[in-house]
Design an enzyme around this catalytic site. Structure first.
Site, PDB file in Angstrom:
ATOM      1  N   SER A 178       0.813  -1.222   0.000  1.00  0.00           N
ATOM      2  CA  SER A 178       0.000   0.000   0.000  1.00  0.00           C
ATOM      3  C   SER A 178       0.844   1.268   0.000  1.00  0.00           C
ATOM      4  O   SER A 178       0.427   2.294  -0.546  1.00  0.00           O
ATOM      5  CB  SER A 178      -0.966  -0.004   1.188  1.00  0.00           C
ATOM      6  OG  SER A 178      -0.274  -0.243   2.395  1.00  0.00           O
ATOM      7  N   HIS A 230       1.400   4.485   4.370  1.00  0.00           N
ATOM      8  CA  HIS A 230       0.601   5.190   3.368  1.00  0.00           C
ATOM      9  C   HIS A 230       1.114   6.617   3.187  1.00  0.00           C
ATOM     10  O   HIS A 230       1.309   7.087   2.069  1.00  0.00           O
ATOM     11  CB  HIS A 230      -0.862   5.233   3.794  1.00  0.00           C
ATOM     12  CG  HIS A 230      -1.495   3.882   3.903  1.00  0.00           C
ATOM     13  ND1 HIS A 230      -2.763   3.691   4.426  1.00  0.00           N
ATOM     14  CD2 HIS A 230      -1.047   2.653   3.562  1.00  0.00           C
ATOM     15  CE1 HIS A 230      -3.055   2.403   4.401  1.00  0.00           C
ATOM     16  NE2 HIS A 230      -2.034   1.753   3.878  1.00  0.00           N
TER      17      HIS A 230
END
Length: 323
Positions: A178, A230
């Protein structure tokens, strides 16, 4: 309408001859065949299969033998849902195969975990969500900019996400692509900004990207989600987008098509060079500071006492910790 078509039509409206505008704008828009992103998807899936093969829930966890999920899969069956609700392996298996773990990176000099962790996934659900996002975002970018630039953005963004994650999370492991995916989102936003003049629906495009990023970062404040990866990946990709993804702007004149004695215009605007230079400086400085802090064993929470809210916001339904 593409910028080239718009500029050409304006030239005609001003009464310029076709001979003077035929060389004024480059109209080629190369499209690359996407193969790197599909290869990344295959690599992630293959790595998950290998992870489950090594995990072998029935053999390595005899006390769970009857509680392993999907027992009909044999050694590929998943850990009990109480241990891993994402339908995947155990934490010990992930750690063995290269999950990001602060103590092993700092004290056992296993810096390779900063990269290896982005090829591992905690479960089928985790893998499917990330790979679907990678296909949707990555293939389009690779077709527009080629495999070299998108590959660099993907890998460096994953690396940047791992650095920030390990600076703040030091009592648990972290895996997943991610951070690299958020890097691609950040690069998309930077590409829109640096190539602002060639887009028509500017507001709609930028609001769409910001909305997607905000939703995903919002999900990151839930427990058991590494939002630092992230954020680190997004910031890395955002800076790399200014460096690697500028496009030639309106009015670029190809030198080969110029009459003798006529000077060509620059392919890029001054602000594109400026954004690229500033981004390069910030990127190098950020990586340098982050790596120095990491291998000194520093905890970034000591320098930012509110940053833990970026990773998890406690509510009446859950508590926030590093597990």
């Amino acid at each position: 309408m593409r910028g080239e078509d718009l500029e050409s039509s304006r030239a005609k409206d001003r009464g310029e001859s076709s001979s003077s505008t035929s060389y004024a704008i480059e109209e080629r828009d190369n499209q690359w065949t996407s193969w790197l992103i599909p290869m990344f998807v295959v690599a992630n899936v293959a790595m998950f299969v290998i992870t489950m093969l090594i995990n072998n829930c029935p053999k390595h966890n005899p006390r769970f033998d009857g509680k392993c999920v999907a027992r009909f899969l044999g050694r590929f069956s998943f850990q009990p849902l109480k241990e891993n609700p994402l339908l995947g392996p155990s934490a010990s298996t992930l750690e063995k195969l290269g999950a990001l773990e602060w103590r092993k990176v700092v004290h056992k000099h296993q810096g390779w975990r900063l990269i290896s962790c982005i090829w591992l996934h905690a479960g089928v659900i985790h893998l499917l969500v990330n790979m679907l996002s990678l296909v949707i975002i990555g293939i389009h970018l690779e077709q527009q900019f080629g495999f070299v630039r998108i590959g660099v953005i993907y890998l460096l963004s994953g690396f940047g996400g791992s650095i920030l994650s390990s600076l703040f999370i030091q009592r648990s492991i972290s895996v997943g692509a991610s951070g690299a995916l958020f890097g691609l989102l950040g690069a998309m936003l930077a590409e829109l900004i640096t190539n602002w003049t060639i887009y028509t629906n500017k507001a709609a495009a930028i609001l769409t990207i910001i909305f997607i990023v905000a939703i995903n970062l919002g999900v990151g404040i839930l427990p058991h989600v590494d939002n630092y990866a992230h954020i680190g990946g997004f910031l890395t990709g955002f800076l790399l987008g200014f460096i690697l993804l500028p496009r030639p702007q309106y009015g670029w004149i190809n030198r080969r098509d110029l009459p003798a004695g006529v000077r060509s215009r620059s392919r890029y605007k001054a602000y594109q060079y400026g954004l690229g230079l500033v981004s390069l400086i910030l990127l190098v400085a950020g990586f340098t500071v982050g790596l120095v802090m990491l291998f000194r064993g520093e905890n970034a929470n000591d320098r930012c006492h509110w940053c833990h809210y970026l990773n998890c916001v406690p509510t009446s339904r859950w508590k926030c910790d590093d597990n």
